[in-house]
Scaffold this active site. Sequence first.
Site, mmCIF file in Angstrom:
data_model
loop_
_atom_site.group_PDB
_atom_site.id
_atom_site.type_symbol
_atom_site.label_atom_id
_atom_site.label_comp_id
_atom_site.label_asym_id
_atom_site.label_seq_id
_atom_site.Cartn_x
_atom_site.Cartn_y
_atom_site.Cartn_z
ATOM 1 N N SER A 128 -13.804 2.400 4.243
ATOM 2 C CA SER A 128 -14.034 1.873 5.601
ATOM 3 C C SER A 128 -15.459 2.142 6.070
ATOM 4 C CB SER A 128 -13.008 2.442 6.584
ATOM 5 O OG SER A 128 -12.884 3.826 6.442
ATOM 6 N N HIS A 158 -6.090 3.728 0.915
ATOM 7 C CA HIS A 158 -6.973 4.346 1.921
ATOM 8 C C HIS A 158 -6.107 4.628 3.155
ATOM 9 C CE1 HIS A 158 -10.563 5.418 3.956
ATOM 10 N NE2 HIS A 158 -11.097 4.235 4.196
ATOM 11 N N HIS A 173 -7.136 12.767 -4.094
ATOM 12 C CA HIS A 173 -8.303 12.348 -3.314
ATOM 13 C C HIS A 173 -9.458 12.066 -4.257
ATOM 14 C CE1 HIS A 173 -11.343 12.237 -0.152
ATOM 15 N NE2 HIS A 173 -10.330 11.990 0.645
ATOM 16 N N ARG A 229 -7.545 19.191 6.857
ATOM 17 C CA ARG A 229 -6.920 18.438 7.949
ATOM 18 C C ARG A 229 -5.394 18.467 7.812
ATOM 19 N NH1 ARG A 229 -9.790 12.849 7.061
ATOM 20 N NH2 ARG A 229 -9.028 13.382 4.981
ATOM 21 N N ASP A 274 -2.938 12.471 4.935
ATOM 22 C CA ASP A 274 -1.840 11.521 5.137
ATOM 23 C C ASP A 274 -0.480 12.093 4.762
ATOM 24 O OD1 ASP A 274 -3.576 9.494 5.988
ATOM 25 O OD2 ASP A 274 -4.082 9.011 3.932
HETATM 26 N N1 HAX Z 1 0.294 10.210 -7.417
HETATM 27 C C1 HAX Z 1 0.358 9.751 -8.687
HETATM 28 N N2 HAX Z 1 -0.722 9.472 -9.437
HETATM 29 C C2 HAX Z 1 -1.921 9.727 -8.886
HETATM 30 C C3 HAX Z 1 -2.064 10.243 -7.590
HETATM 31 C C4 HAX Z 1 -0.885 10.473 -6.841
HETATM 32 N N3 HAX Z 1 -0.918 10.906 -5.594
HETATM 33 N N4 HAX Z 1 -3.373 10.394 -7.321
HETATM 34 C C5 HAX Z 1 -4.033 9.978 -8.411
HETATM 35 N N5 HAX Z 1 -3.150 9.555 -9.352
HETATM 36 C C6 HAX Z 1 -3.469 8.916 -10.626
HETATM 37 C C7 HAX Z 1 -4.251 7.651 -10.338
HETATM 38 O O1 HAX Z 1 -3.409 6.560 -9.988
HETATM 39 C C8 HAX Z 1 -4.984 7.442 -11.628
HETATM 40 O O2 HAX Z 1 -4.079 6.873 -12.554
HETATM 41 P P1 HAX Z 1 -4.584 5.706 -13.568
HETATM 42 O O3 HAX Z 1 -5.627 6.380 -14.410
HETATM 43 O O4 HAX Z 1 -3.342 5.330 -14.275
HETATM 44 O O5 HAX Z 1 -5.151 4.620 -12.700
HETATM 45 C C9 HAX Z 1 -5.267 8.865 -12.082
HETATM 46 O O6 HAX Z 1 -4.331 9.716 -11.367
HETATM 47 C C10 HAX Z 1 -6.670 9.336 -11.772
HETATM 48 O O7 HAX Z 1 -6.933 9.142 -10.385
HETATM 49 P P2 HAX Z 1 -7.970 10.103 -9.614
HETATM 50 O O8 HAX Z 1 -9.312 9.972 -10.278
HETATM 51 O O9 HAX Z 1 -7.410 11.469 -9.490
HETATM 52 O O10 HAX Z 1 -7.954 9.477 -8.168
HETATM 53 P P3 HAX Z 1 -8.861 8.292 -7.612
HETATM 54 O O11 HAX Z 1 -10.151 8.888 -7.144
HETATM 55 O O12 HAX Z 1 -8.913 7.141 -8.556
HETATM 56 O O13 HAX Z 1 -7.992 7.817 -6.377
HETATM 57 C C11 HAX Z 1 -6.630 8.168 -4.491
HETATM 58 C C12 HAX Z 1 -7.871 8.621 -5.241
HETATM 59 C C13 HAX Z 1 -6.587 8.834 -3.142
HETATM 60 C C14 HAX Z 1 -6.707 6.641 -4.285
HETATM 61 C C15 HAX Z 1 -5.391 8.523 -5.332
HETATM 62 O O14 HAX Z 1 -5.307 9.925 -5.445
HETATM 63 C C16 HAX Z 1 -4.094 7.981 -4.744
HETATM 64 O O15 HAX Z 1 -3.741 6.836 -5.020
HETATM 65 N N6 HAX Z 1 -3.378 8.814 -3.908
HETATM 66 C C17 HAX Z 1 -2.181 8.350 -3.237
HETATM 67 C C18 HAX Z 1 -2.572 7.489 -2.037
HETATM 68 C C19 HAX Z 1 -3.227 8.312 -0.946
HETATM 69 O O16 HAX Z 1 -2.770 9.373 -0.584
HETATM 70 N N7 HAX Z 1 -4.339 7.770 -0.396
HETATM 71 C C20 HAX Z 1 -5.016 8.389 0.749
HETATM 72 C C21 HAX Z 1 -6.261 9.136 0.365
HETATM 73 C C22 HAX Z 1 -6.966 9.679 1.573
HETATM 74 C C23 HAX Z 1 -7.558 8.562 2.349
HETATM 75 O O17 HAX Z 1 -8.463 7.852 1.972
HETATM 76 N N8 HAX Z 1 -7.001 8.308 3.475
HETATM 77 O O18 HAX Z 1 -7.431 7.276 4.153
#
Ligand code: HAX
Length: 432
Positions: free
Chosen positions: A234, A264, A310, A319, A365
Amino acid sequence: MSTLLRQRLETLAPQWQQQLHTLLSQHGNTPIADIRIEQVIGGMRGVPALLCETSLVIPTEGLRIRNIPITEIADRTPEAIFWLLCTGELPTAEEHDSLRQALAERATVPEYVWNVLHALPRDAHPMAMLSLGLLAMEQESAFRRAFEEGASRGELWKALLEDCLTLLGRITTLAAGIYRIRFSNADPILPDLGLDWASNFARMLGLPDPTGQFRDLVRLYLVLHSDHEGGNVSALTGYTVASALSDPFYALSAGLNGLAGPLHGLANQECLRFLLQTLEALGPQPSDDVLEQYVWNWITSGHVIPGYGHAVLRVTDPRFTIFRQFAERYHLQHELIALVNQLFQIVPRVLQRHGKAKNPWPNVDAISGSLLYIYGMREFEFYTVMFGVSRALGICAQILVHRILGTPIMRPKSLTLQELEQMARSTVASHT
Ligand code: HAX
């Protein structure tokens, strides 16, 4: 116009511009990082390529706003946080009140915006309504008018500040109105110009709040989600759009469109859905073993656990901890809070066993939606709007600081897969 904020920025602006000028003239050509191909393909993860003065996220600690840990300022008002984001200083009482008043004075949303929202389908997503409502007001932009009238580049930030105050003043009324239109088919509640930003927002949402605890939660919510450095979707989107000298109405609307993604800002909605599904599937107070197996099955069937992981953080998000402390302080006895706490003991272990997520710890979250739910906000499609109202503080402050510094239009170099292959081959060849 919050003359005090503008006056303070008029004093600070030349100092910041000088600092930037000195850095560029002395070190403009100094390299600071190597970039790997996996970073180019992986969403520029970890590439230090953006200037953001308002806040930073330390992987082992969490958010700092203007270098103050969020844990030290979580009890402040959103007005104080916005002042801090913009200036790098906490406001005096007088400065705080002038900003509160400036926002309150701008809290009325024009009738044409409500007409736009009423024209949407009944099941429009509240985030689409928020983004559209902000965009509908674009023709009021002081920034666009100043640009069209030939304002000098160095002066444009003053009109941008004016737009930011208009946007922030109105966004609480707009968001609360969306809540009522979308979920109760009720009229928006008019703002009380004597109240502070958070209290007014809580009041306009129209939920019963006999103890004032919901108002306290809203205030905390607005503070905790306000900013998370410059590289999240964002903030980066808002900055990119504003760098083209598109006005703040375009920039904020665009930034919030990015917030609406499930990876996000929408994660809080998804997180609550996950918690409620878990309770429905397992019943209240499942044993640790049963819950662990459920989480494992969830992940191995290809889902992410919302609220965990994250892109930058490598510890429990402070937080999340602050929200847990809020639940403790107000003695919130609820099956959702019990589940949040139980998952906190289990999910990191499961994610570690699964071995993919780089950060197995909870982000904000993982709990924020549960608190809103307990205080009566049951429509979790609205949760990202709550996040968006708060994040508007950070996006506005970031684009304001960039305009004061006069940074240019964003234009990173993109590469094709073939170019990357060639670059990889020549790097390998030069090392053998
Ligand atoms: N559950 C299961 N698998 C997860 C995971 C979770 N909570 N978090 C990461 N992974 C997986 C990813 O999907 C990725 O798998 P692939 O290689 O198969 O694609 C792998 O672990 C590596 O990911 P990463 O490098 O640790 O994480 P990213 O930086 O790519 O993504 C995210 C960060 C926040 C998007 C990710 O941890 C996620 O999808 N979390 C769940 C959704 C979430 O909570 N989002 C909010 C984040 C905070 C925010 O921005 N709020 O607005």
